[in-house]
Design a protein around this motif. Structure first.
Motif, PDB file in Angstrom:
ATOM      1  N   GLU A 151       0.815  -1.217   0.000  1.00  0.00           N
ATOM      2  CA  GLU A 151       0.000   0.000   0.000  1.00  0.00           C
ATOM      3  C   GLU A 151       0.845   1.262   0.000  1.00  0.00           C
ATOM      4  OE1 GLU A 151      -2.378  -0.428   3.468  1.00  0.00           O
ATOM      5  OE2 GLU A 151      -3.633  -2.023   2.628  1.00  0.00           O
ATOM      6  N   GLY A 152       2.154   1.114   0.152  1.00  0.00           N
ATOM      7  CA  GLY A 152       3.039   2.272   0.170  1.00  0.00           C
ATOM      8  C   GLY A 152       3.006   3.056   1.464  1.00  0.00           C
ATOM      9  N   ARG A 153       2.490   2.444   2.527  1.00  0.00           N
ATOM     10  CA  ARG A 153       2.413   3.142   3.813  1.00  0.00           C
ATOM     11  C   ARG A 153       3.698   3.013   4.620  1.00  0.00           C
ATOM     12  NH1 ARG A 153      -2.794   0.815   6.534  1.00  0.00           N
ATOM     13  NH2 ARG A 153      -2.149   2.260   8.194  1.00  0.00           N
ATOM     14  N   ALA A 154       4.634   2.217   4.128  1.00  0.00           N
ATOM     15  CA  ALA A 154       5.932   2.054   4.787  1.00  0.00           C
ATOM     16  C   ALA A 154       6.935   1.570   3.753  1.00  0.00           C
ATOM     17  CB  ALA A 154       5.839   1.068   5.945  1.00  0.00           C
ATOM     18  N   GLU A 155       8.192   1.890   3.980  1.00  0.00           N
ATOM     19  CA  GLU A 155       9.259   1.412   3.100  1.00  0.00           C
ATOM     20  C   GLU A 155      10.040   0.271   3.731  1.00  0.00           C
ATOM     21  OE1 GLU A 155      11.799   4.604   1.982  1.00  0.00           O
ATOM     22  OE2 GLU A 155      10.235   5.722   0.914  1.00  0.00           O
ATOM     23  N   ARG A 156      10.060   0.258   5.055  1.00  0.00           N
ATOM     24  CA  ARG A 156      10.871  -0.740   5.758  1.00  0.00           C
ATOM     25  C   ARG A 156      10.211  -1.031   7.105  1.00  0.00           C
ATOM     26  NH1 ARG A 156      15.110   2.105   5.738  1.00  0.00           N
ATOM     27  NH2 ARG A 156      15.775   1.483   3.638  1.00  0.00           N
ATOM     28  N   LEU A 157      10.125  -2.312   7.470  1.00  0.00           N
ATOM     29  CA  LEU A 157       9.432  -2.711   8.689  1.00  0.00           C
ATOM     30  C   LEU A 157      10.254  -3.713   9.486  1.00  0.00           C
ATOM     31  CD1 LEU A 157       5.893  -3.337   7.155  1.00  0.00           C
ATOM     32  CD2 LEU A 157       6.481  -1.436   8.667  1.00  0.00           C
ATOM     33  N   LEU A 158      10.083  -3.678  10.802  1.00  0.00           N
ATOM     34  CA  LEU A 158      10.608  -4.728  11.666  1.00  0.00           C
ATOM     35  C   LEU A 158       9.475  -5.727  11.891  1.00  0.00           C
ATOM     36  CD1 LEU A 158      13.078  -5.612  13.505  1.00  0.00           C
ATOM     37  CD2 LEU A 158      11.729  -4.684  15.394  1.00  0.00           C
ATOM     38  N   VAL A 159       9.702  -6.975  11.505  1.00  0.00           N
ATOM     39  CA  VAL A 159       8.682  -8.014  11.622  1.00  0.00           C
ATOM     40  C   VAL A 159       9.285  -9.187  12.386  1.00  0.00           C
ATOM     41  CG1 VAL A 159       7.071  -9.506  10.383  1.00  0.00           C
ATOM     42  CG2 VAL A 159       7.747  -7.308   9.387  1.00  0.00           C
ATOM     43  N   GLY A 160       8.551  -9.712  13.350  1.00  0.00           N
ATOM     44  CA  GLY A 160       9.118 -10.834  14.095  1.00  0.00           C
ATOM     45  C   GLY A 160       8.156 -11.449  15.080  1.00  0.00           C
ATOM     46  N   THR A 161       8.706 -12.289  15.955  1.00  0.00           N
ATOM     47  CA  THR A 161       7.914 -12.991  16.966  1.00  0.00           C
ATOM     48  C   THR A 161       8.690 -13.059  18.271  1.00  0.00           C
ATOM     49  OG1 THR A 161       8.817 -15.189  16.471  1.00  0.00           O
ATOM     50  CG2 THR A 161       6.904 -14.477  15.189  1.00  0.00           C
ATOM     51  N   VAL A 162       7.959 -13.296  19.342  1.00  0.00           N
ATOM     52  CA  VAL A 162       8.587 -13.570  20.634  1.00  0.00           C
ATOM     53  C   VAL A 162       7.662 -14.481  21.424  1.00  0.00           C
ATOM     54  CG1 VAL A 162       7.598 -11.479  21.683  1.00  0.00           C
ATOM     55  CG2 VAL A 162       9.610 -12.550  22.706  1.00  0.00           C
ATOM     56  N   GLU A 163       8.233 -15.503  22.041  1.00  0.00           N
ATOM     57  CA  GLU A 163       7.485 -16.423  22.904  1.00  0.00           C
ATOM     58  C   GLU A 163       8.319 -16.705  24.149  1.00  0.00           C
ATOM     59  OE1 GLU A 163       4.511 -17.118  22.345  1.00  0.00           O
ATOM     60  OE2 GLU A 163       4.195 -17.139  20.185  1.00  0.00           O
ATOM     61  N   GLU A 164       7.633 -16.918  25.256  1.00  0.00           N
ATOM     62  CA  GLU A 164       8.307 -17.305  26.491  1.00  0.00           C
ATOM     63  C   GLU A 164       7.593 -18.505  27.101  1.00  0.00           C
ATOM     64  OE1 GLU A 164       7.971 -14.433  29.655  1.00  0.00           O
ATOM     65  OE2 GLU A 164       5.931 -13.886  29.065  1.00  0.00           O
ATOM     66  N   ILE A 165       8.326 -19.283  27.855  1.00  0.00           N
ATOM     67  CA  ILE A 165       7.717 -20.401  28.578  1.00  0.00           C
ATOM     68  C   ILE A 165       7.181 -19.864  29.903  1.00  0.00           C
ATOM     69  CG2 ILE A 165       8.109 -22.622  29.694  1.00  0.00           C
ATOM     70  CD1 ILE A 165      10.297 -23.183  27.675  1.00  0.00           C
ATOM     71  N   SER A 166       5.886 -19.765  30.004  1.00  0.00           N
ATOM     72  CA  SER A 166       5.244 -19.373  31.250  1.00  0.00           C
ATOM     73  C   SER A 166       5.031 -20.609  32.115  1.00  0.00           C
ATOM     74  CB  SER A 166       3.900 -18.698  30.953  1.00  0.00           C
ATOM     75  OG  SER A 166       3.057 -18.731  32.080  1.00  0.00           O
ATOM     76  N   ASP A 167       5.442 -20.549  33.372  1.00  0.00           N
ATOM     77  CA  ASP A 167       5.283 -21.700  34.262  1.00  0.00           C
ATOM     78  C   ASP A 167       3.822 -22.123  34.355  1.00  0.00           C
ATOM     79  OD1 ASP A 167       7.970 -21.916  34.824  1.00  0.00           O
ATOM     80  OD2 ASP A 167       7.870 -20.633  36.589  1.00  0.00           O
ATOM     81  N   TYR A 168       2.930 -21.136  34.443  1.00  0.00           N
ATOM     82  CA  TYR A 168       1.513 -21.446  34.601  1.00  0.00           C
ATOM     83  C   TYR A 168       0.967 -22.119  33.339  1.00  0.00           C
ATOM     84  CZ  TYR A 168       2.110 -18.137  38.430  1.00  0.00           C
ATOM     85  OH  TYR A 168       2.560 -17.484  39.556  1.00  0.00           O
ATOM     86  N   ASN A 169       1.252 -21.534  32.197  1.00  0.00           N
ATOM     87  CA  ASN A 169       0.754 -22.089  30.950  1.00  0.00           C
ATOM     88  C   ASN A 169       1.395 -23.448  30.662  1.00  0.00           C
ATOM     89  OD1 ASN A 169      -1.209 -21.226  28.996  1.00  0.00           O
ATOM     90  ND2 ASN A 169       0.418 -21.292  27.476  1.00  0.00           N
ATOM     91  N   HIS A 170       2.679 -23.580  31.017  1.00  0.00           N
ATOM     92  CA  HIS A 170       3.379 -24.851  30.826  1.00  0.00           C
ATOM     93  C   HIS A 170       2.699 -25.959  31.613  1.00  0.00           C
ATOM     94  CE1 HIS A 170       6.842 -27.513  30.135  1.00  0.00           C
ATOM     95  NE2 HIS A 170       6.681 -27.872  31.395  1.00  0.00           N
ATOM     96  N   ASN A 171       2.309 -25.669  32.847  1.00  0.00           N
ATOM     97  CA  ASN A 171       1.655 -26.679  33.677  1.00  0.00           C
ATOM     98  C   ASN A 171       0.283 -27.039  33.120  1.00  0.00           C
ATOM     99  OD1 ASN A 171       3.824 -26.719  35.432  1.00  0.00           O
ATOM    100  ND2 ASN A 171       2.956 -25.177  36.801  1.00  0.00           N
TER     101      ASN A 171
END
Length: 348
Positions: A151-171
């Motif tokens: 759309e031409g609304r940006a020329e350059r972007l930072l794109v990525g992901t991040v995940e962490e192991i949560s003790d509560y969710n892990h259990n």
């Protein structure tokens, strides 16, 4: 859409060249925790002390890229980023009887805290969003970036992901049967033939541009995502995805599959490979970083390294025929057999 730079923090030494040089970490058990770099000199000590792990990893992977190449916006994907601080904040409400609470866990308790911190620390006031779609969060972030650039609304972007192991969710996931039981190592993950996989975490960041430049190292040719497909429908979907880009299964020289050692769902990967991609060099990655919703971002990072001329460790080879120069790389990952994502990479 072209990739100019990349960075990765994972359970392997990917923040430097250690993993690509053969320094492959072996794990025992069901938690593959990220090996973090030294953040001194990058993140002020006062901020670093208050940061949760997800924000630490996200900023640690993304900020160096932004400092080197200014971007117009930030687009991230996550499923569990910020969950650990969220649950700490909820516990504080109970422990302090809804009294005076510390603000740190509250500020860091939402998935968009990583993108917000990156924007504040780099003074980027442009487009900023975080996609929280479980196993399709990274694919959604890529599609969002693609549309924004077109759309031409940006020329350059930072794109990525991040995940962490949560003790509560892990259990909770453990009780739900997501992870294996018993003693085994990462080398035995694919041969155990038992239900469940292992838990992982990490952060992967890319600087992406609409047009090719002299610094482009790889190209995102196309991205597709779908849910609730039978195995026959999955094969049809892959072939349609490739045909849309003028390719056939025979044109795919390199295949990354998210095989995780889970006997309940790995047949989707092995059946697809045997039926459609018998002549492709096939690579695995979850035996290095574990299984988590946005693990396809790590596979993308590996594919980008290959297209940049780097060689992956031999332990990545799942089914290998002969050395080939990678030109068309297909990444297929599913989340619990329900959400399916496809990423097609090409040489720049």
């Amino acid at each position: 859409m072209y990739i100019k730079q990349s960075a990765c923090i994972s359970p392997q030494r990917t923040f430097d060249n250690g993993f690509l040089e053969g320094n492959v970490a072996s794990y025992k058990g069901i938690r593959y925790q990220a090996i973090e770099p030294e953040y001194n000199g990058l993140i002020p000590a006062g901020l670093l002390r208050r940061m949760g792990k997800a924000i630490r990893m996200g900023v640690g992977a993304g900020l160096p890229l932004i400092k080197e190449t200014p971007v117009d916006g930030i687009i991230l994907g996550t499923a569990n980023g910020g969950l650990e601080d969220c649950l700490k904040f909820l516990n504080q409400i109970v422990d302090y009887n809804e009294g005076t609470l510390t603000p740190t866990n509250f500020v860091q308790s939402t998935p968009n805290a990583v993108a917000g911190n990156l924007a504040l620390m780099s003074k980027i006031t442009g487009y900023n969003t975080t996609h929280v779609h479980n196993g399709l969060a990274f694919e959604a972030a890529l599609l969002d970036a693609w549309m924004l650039l077109q759309e031409g609304r940006a020329e350059r972007l930072l794109v990525g992901t991040v995940e962490e192991i949560s003790d509560y969710n892990h259990n909770i996931d453990s009780l739900g049967g997501s992870f294996k039981k018993g003693d085994f190592t990462s080398e035995e993950l694919f041969t155990s033939n038992t239900p469940g996989s292992v838990n992982g975490e990490g952060a992967v960041m890319f600087v992406m541009e609409e047009s090719r430049s002299a610094e482009s190292i790889a190209r995102i040719v196309d991205v597709d995502q779908t849910s609730y497909l039978p195995e026959s429908g999955l094969h049809d979907r892959i072939q349609s995805f490739l045909a849309k880009n003028g390719l056939t299964p025979e044109d795919i020289d390199t295949l990354f599959i998210g095989i995780s050692g889970d006997s309940r769902t790995d047949y989707l990967y092995t059946g697809m490979r045997e039926k459609l991609f018998g002549g492709s060099n096939c690579y695995s990655y979850k035996n290095f970083v574990g299984d988590y919703p946005t693990a396809s971002a790590f596979a993308t990072w590996l594919g980008v390294q290959m297209l940049a001329g780097k060689k992956l460790p031999d332990q990545c080879k799942y089914a290998f025929s002969e050395e080939k120069e990678p030109r068309n790389i297909l990444i297929y990952n599913h989340f619990k057999g329900l959400q399916h994502g496809f990423i097609l990479l090409g040489a720049s």
